[in-house]
Write an enzyme that holds these catalytic residues in place. Structure first.
Site, PDB file in Angstrom:
ATOM      1  N   TRP A  16       1.079  -0.942  -0.093  1.00  0.00           N
ATOM      2  CA  TRP A  16      -0.234  -0.346   0.097  1.00  0.00           C
ATOM      3  C   TRP A  16       1.041   1.087  -0.189  1.00  0.00           C
ATOM      4  O   TRP A  16       2.419   1.105   0.695  1.00  0.00           O
ATOM      5  CB  TRP A  16      -0.996   0.407   1.561  1.00  0.00           C
ATOM      6  CG  TRP A  16      -1.787   1.723   1.692  1.00  0.00           C
ATOM      7  CD1 TRP A  16      -0.606   2.269   2.357  1.00  0.00           C
ATOM      8  CD2 TRP A  16      -2.368   1.602   0.835  1.00  0.00           C
ATOM      9  NE1 TRP A  16      -1.558   3.167   2.013  1.00  0.00           N
ATOM     10  CE2 TRP A  16      -3.114   3.093   1.499  1.00  0.00           C
ATOM     11  CE3 TRP A  16      -3.576   1.462  -0.258  1.00  0.00           C
ATOM     12  CZ2 TRP A  16      -4.178   3.868   1.177  1.00  0.00           C
ATOM     13  CZ3 TRP A  16      -4.634   1.741   0.302  1.00  0.00           C
ATOM     14  CH2 TRP A  16      -4.977   3.476   0.448  1.00  0.00           C
ATOM     15  N   ASN A  52       0.490   5.706   0.058  1.00  0.00           N
ATOM     16  CA  ASN A  52      -0.539   6.710  -0.379  1.00  0.00           C
ATOM     17  C   ASN A  52       0.783   7.875  -0.656  1.00  0.00           C
ATOM     18  O   ASN A  52       0.887   8.179  -2.173  1.00  0.00           O
ATOM     19  CB  ASN A  52      -1.791   7.286  -0.048  1.00  0.00           C
ATOM     20  CG  ASN A  52      -1.277   6.982   1.750  1.00  0.00           C
ATOM     21  OD1 ASN A  52      -1.629   5.910   2.449  1.00  0.00           O
ATOM     22  ND2 ASN A  52      -2.249   8.186   2.421  1.00  0.00           N
ATOM     23  N   ASP A  53      -0.211   8.880  -0.180  1.00  0.00           N
ATOM     24  CA  ASP A  53       0.384  10.451  -0.497  1.00  0.00           C
ATOM     25  C   ASP A  53       2.170   9.987  -0.697  1.00  0.00           C
ATOM     26  O   ASP A  53       3.160   9.704  -0.129  1.00  0.00           O
ATOM     27  CB  ASP A  53       0.562  11.617   0.708  1.00  0.00           C
ATOM     28  CG  ASP A  53      -0.935  11.303   1.415  1.00  0.00           C
ATOM     29  OD1 ASP A  53      -1.879  10.166   0.935  1.00  0.00           O
ATOM     30  OD2 ASP A  53      -0.996  11.903   2.169  1.00  0.00           O
ATOM     31  N   GLN A  70       3.677   7.791   1.374  1.00  0.00           N
ATOM     32  CA  GLN A  70       3.197   7.120   2.889  1.00  0.00           C
ATOM     33  C   GLN A  70       3.072   5.600   2.475  1.00  0.00           C
ATOM     34  O   GLN A  70       2.520   5.318   1.303  1.00  0.00           O
ATOM     35  CB  GLN A  70       1.791   7.695   3.285  1.00  0.00           C
ATOM     36  CG  GLN A  70       1.445   8.753   3.473  1.00  0.00           C
ATOM     37  CD  GLN A  70       2.028   9.621   5.060  1.00  0.00           C
ATOM     38  OE1 GLN A  70       1.231   8.267   5.596  1.00  0.00           O
ATOM     39  NE2 GLN A  70       3.502   8.825   4.796  1.00  0.00           N
ATOM     40  N   TRP A  89      -4.013   0.508   4.108  1.00  0.00           N
ATOM     41  CA  TRP A  89      -3.699   1.654   4.793  1.00  0.00           C
ATOM     42  C   TRP A  89      -3.108   0.561   6.275  1.00  0.00           C
ATOM     43  O   TRP A  89      -3.843   0.249   6.287  1.00  0.00           O
ATOM     44  CB  TRP A  89      -4.371   2.809   4.690  1.00  0.00           C
ATOM     45  CG  TRP A  89      -4.083   3.655   5.952  1.00  0.00           C
ATOM     46  CD1 TRP A  89      -3.209   4.646   4.957  1.00  0.00           C
ATOM     47  CD2 TRP A  89      -4.022   3.412   7.068  1.00  0.00           C
ATOM     48  NE1 TRP A  89      -3.132   5.930   5.784  1.00  0.00           N
ATOM     49  CE2 TRP A  89      -3.873   5.064   7.637  1.00  0.00           C
ATOM     50  CE3 TRP A  89      -4.443   3.500   8.855  1.00  0.00           C
ATOM     51  CZ2 TRP A  89      -3.468   5.914   8.436  1.00  0.00           C
ATOM     52  CZ3 TRP A  89      -4.501   4.001   9.058  1.00  0.00           C
ATOM     53  CH2 TRP A  89      -3.649   5.051   9.492  1.00  0.00           C
ATOM     54  N   PHE A 113       2.910   9.668   9.330  1.00  0.00           N
ATOM     55  CA  PHE A 113       2.336  10.460   8.298  1.00  0.00           C
ATOM     56  C   PHE A 113       2.980  11.132   6.943  1.00  0.00           C
ATOM     57  O   PHE A 113       4.009  11.520   7.597  1.00  0.00           O
ATOM     58  CB  PHE A 113       1.150  11.304   9.274  1.00  0.00           C
ATOM     59  CG  PHE A 113      -0.324  10.368   9.379  1.00  0.00           C
ATOM     60  CD1 PHE A 113      -0.111   8.925   9.668  1.00  0.00           C
ATOM     61  CD2 PHE A 113      -1.060  10.660   9.457  1.00  0.00           C
ATOM     62  CE1 PHE A 113      -0.551   7.774  10.051  1.00  0.00           C
ATOM     63  CE2 PHE A 113      -2.113   9.890  10.202  1.00  0.00           C
ATOM     64  CZ  PHE A 113      -2.664   8.441  10.133  1.00  0.00           C
ATOM     65  N   ARG A 130      -1.849  17.884  11.081  1.00  0.00           N
ATOM     66  CA  ARG A 130      -0.699  17.006  10.017  1.00  0.00           C
ATOM     67  C   ARG A 130      -0.355  17.582   9.168  1.00  0.00           C
ATOM     68  O   ARG A 130      -0.795  19.103   7.953  1.00  0.00           O
ATOM     69  CB  ARG A 130      -1.469  15.883  10.689  1.00  0.00           C
ATOM     70  CG  ARG A 130      -2.952  15.514   9.343  1.00  0.00           C
ATOM     71  CD  ARG A 130      -3.827  13.932   9.120  1.00  0.00           C
ATOM     72  NE  ARG A 130      -4.767  13.805   8.283  1.00  0.00           N
ATOM     73  CZ  ARG A 130      -6.095  14.436   8.988  1.00  0.00           C
ATOM     74  NH1 ARG A 130      -5.779  13.844  10.715  1.00  0.00           N
ATOM     75  NH2 ARG A 130      -6.876  13.436   8.372  1.00  0.00           N
ATOM     76  N   ASP A 131       0.566  17.155   8.439  1.00  0.00           N
ATOM     77  CA  ASP A 131       0.935  17.775   7.524  1.00  0.00           C
ATOM     78  C   ASP A 131       1.691  18.589   6.238  1.00  0.00           C
ATOM     79  O   ASP A 131       1.057  19.242   5.712  1.00  0.00           O
ATOM     80  CB  ASP A 131      -0.475  16.873   5.838  1.00  0.00           C
ATOM     81  CG  ASP A 131      -1.146  16.151   5.830  1.00  0.00           C
ATOM     82  OD1 ASP A 131      -0.589  14.851   6.540  1.00  0.00           O
ATOM     83  OD2 ASP A 131      -1.860  15.971   5.689  1.00  0.00           O
ATOM     84  N   GLU A 140      -6.510  18.551   4.017  1.00  0.00           N
ATOM     85  CA  GLU A 140      -4.968  17.842   4.421  1.00  0.00           C
ATOM     86  C   GLU A 140      -3.783  17.852   3.704  1.00  0.00           C
ATOM     87  O   GLU A 140      -4.578  18.755   2.748  1.00  0.00           O
ATOM     88  CB  GLU A 140      -5.338  16.214   4.413  1.00  0.00           C
ATOM     89  CG  GLU A 140      -6.359  15.653   4.792  1.00  0.00           C
ATOM     90  CD  GLU A 140      -6.715  13.998   4.539  1.00  0.00           C
ATOM     91  OE1 GLU A 140      -6.749  13.435   5.980  1.00  0.00           O
ATOM     92  OE2 GLU A 140      -6.909  14.399   4.227  1.00  0.00           O
TER      93      GLU A 140
HETATM   94  C1  FRU Z   1      -4.460  12.308   3.474  1.00  0.00           C
HETATM   95  C2  FRU Z   1      -3.652  11.693   4.742  1.00  0.00           C
HETATM   96  C3  FRU Z   1      -2.723  13.305   5.252  1.00  0.00           C
HETATM   97  C4  FRU Z   1      -2.039  11.580   6.462  1.00  0.00           C
HETATM   98  C5  FRU Z   1      -2.174  10.577   5.601  1.00  0.00           C
HETATM   99  C6  FRU Z   1      -1.716   9.430   6.444  1.00  0.00           C
HETATM  100  O1  FRU Z   1      -4.141  11.297   2.933  1.00  0.00           O
HETATM  101  O2  FRU Z   1      -5.112  11.174   5.195  1.00  0.00           O
HETATM  102  O3  FRU Z   1      -3.910  13.705   5.722  1.00  0.00           O
HETATM  103  O4  FRU Z   1      -1.210  12.559   6.544  1.00  0.00           O
HETATM  104  O5  FRU Z   1      -2.517  10.312   4.648  1.00  0.00           O
HETATM  105  O6  FRU Z   1      -1.456   8.031   5.957  1.00  0.00           O
END
Ligand code: FRU
Length: 490
Positions: A23, A25-26, A42, A50, A83, A152-153, A204
């Protein structure tokens, strides 16, 4: 070295980045340093869904070919998961981590699962060896949670005028700004957005940067404002189905962001572009970003096997005066050219009924320039094999596009997957330019040289063998129609 069964799987993108397995993501920590573009992301190294988030890592010398590197940051018992966040080059050793030299610093959110609810705080880690190994700062967290669950982020950059590091960070329904002399001590400055823009869900993954303003008439530009700040923010449920990404245009003085208008604009009109982040420390003043090509509303259910998560093509950004006002322009980076080979080319012809091009490519760039009028109506069929097709329709009367993915293939893997959408064109010019990047299971459509972008995942069950362009009413003059094969990077 990539194991030889990898990157050959059904739906696996051939010229976009995706991790080998599991998996993702970002995009995170994007920074250019010593000839390398870093792309962290991520990552759950143990599963295709996830889970405990790590920072996966890859590097590229040209934004196109990627080398996978070992996981850069792992969760720890004290502060939790890693994160999203960003990375910067600390050129003047403001942190004191680099013995008077320079190095990379990652600024990220830690996420700790607790009985009373999760705890999100901000932390840093540094690398003295071009990102190959990372040391978490012993004084973490550098910003403690101030009482909000979603915090976050962090996206960090050096603000020259105030000679401070600036952080923009998402906090539930707004962003906050902080600054710091050394990336360790942070001061809260201001907040923005709780009453503005799109608020379908939590905010986010913000990004903030400046772009020069390109006027229609270049001479005019010298008398007017030369640059604007762009604040980009993901809205977790801002789309018709799941995520959307918006941007504000405005001013930033190192302390405060002021939007020129109350409303925000969409970054993309598809449903699969999110968590965009631009590279810091770029050479030649270029501003390039990419996003996670997926949608939280169904990301875990997409029918890819063994891997889940891919990035969009890196896109070069500019800010242009369009017919509707200033808008962000996105174009696939020019470096993609090296992978292209001419496949089909025809110029200056009249489309009376339909043009059918036998084409068994599953990864290609289609570029068409058409002369349209109010009377024009056409359909472009991609992913075509018998009944299977994705249809991009254009209607001259309303100057709108509709994208119909209902017959593209697998569309019922999750009820949130949107099969049809309507998109207004900005330009009213008779010269319509359409650029489409198809890559197995991704579709990135750019209208009028990046004024509009539409990004979607598609899952054709069969390999396509045809591209079809159909004039629905009157004939259409085609100035050029090109199909370029795009070779695999894997
Ligand atoms: C966006 C998010 C971020 C967070 C991350 C966690 O896709 O929700 O806000 O940091 O993914 O994986």
């Amino acid at each position: 070295m990539i194991a030889n069964n990898l990157y050959k799987e059904k739906y696996r993108l051939q010229y976009h980045f995706s991790p080998e397995k599991n998996w993702s993501n970002d995009p995170n920590g994007m920074v250019y340093y010593q000839g390398e573009y870093h792309l962290f992301y991520q990552y759950n190294p143990a599963d295709v869904v996830w889970g405990p988030m790590h920072w996966g890592h890859a590097v590229s010398k040209d934004l196109i070919h990627w080398d996978h590197l070992p996981v850069a940051l792992e969760p720890d018992a004290e502060l939790g998961m890693i994160f999203s966040g960003s990375a910067v080059v600390d050129k003047n050793d403001t942190t004191g981590f680099f013995d008077g030299g320079e190095g990379l610093v990652a600024v990220y959110t830690t996420h700790l699962e607790r009985e009373e609810g999760p705890l999100q705080q901000q932390a840093i880690a540094y690398s003295k060896d071009s990102g190959r190994s990372w040391i978490k700062y012993e004084g973490n967290p550098v910003i403690r949670n101030y009482g909000v669950e979603d915090f976050r982020d962090p996206k960090v950059f050096w603000h020259q005028e105030t000679e401070k590091w600036v952080m923009v960070i998402a906090c539930y329904d707004r962003v906050r700004f902080y600054n710091s002399p050394d990336l360790k001590k942070w001061k809260y400055l201001s907040e923005f957005g709780s009453e503005l823009g799109s608020h379908g869900g939590v905010w986010e993954c913000p990004d903030l940067f400046k772009l020069p303003v390109e006027k229609k008439n270049k001479i005019e530009a010298s008398n007017n404002e030369k640059e604007k700040w762009i604040l980009q923010i993901g809205d977790q449920q801002g789309g018709e189905a799941g995520v959307s990404t918006q941007y504000f245009i405005g001013e930033f003085d190192g302390m405060r962001f002021k939007a020129n208008e109350e409303k925000s604009y969409k970054v993309d009109f598809g449903q699969d572009l999110y968590a965009l982040q631009s590279w810091s420390n770029m050479p030649d003043q270029r501003r390039i970003w990419l996003g996670w090509m997926n949608n939280i509303a169904y990301a875990e259910d997409i029918p890819t096997d063994g891997w889940k998560g891919m990035m969009s093509i890196p896109r070069e950004l500019s800010l242009k005066e369009t017919e509707a006002g200033l808008r962000l322009i996105q174009k696939p980076v020019k470096e993609l050219k090296q992978l292209k080979e001419e496949f089909y080319h025809q110029e200056n012809f009249l489309l009376k009924d339909k043009l059918s091009i036998p084409c068994d490519l599953q990864s290609y760039h289609l570029k068409a320039q058409l002369e349209i009028s109010d009377e024009s109506s056409f359909s472009l069929a991609l992913h075509k094999k018998d009944e299977q097709q994705s249809l991009l329709n254009y209607d001259g009367k309303t100057n709108t596009f509709t994208l119909d993915l209902s017959k593209t293939g697998l569309v019922n893997f999750n009820h949130n997957y949107l099969k049809q959408k309507k998109i207004n064109r900005i330009s009213s010019s008779n010269n319509l330019i359409v650029d489409i990047l198809v890559d197995q299971s991704s579709l990135e459509i750019f209208i009028d040289e990046g004024e509009i972008s539409i990004t979607d995942l598609v899952f054709p069950e069969e390999k396509s063998n045809e591209i079809e362009l159909i004039a629905n009413k009157s004939e259409i003059k085609i100035n050029s129609f090109n199909v370029l094969k795009i070779n695999s990077i894997w």
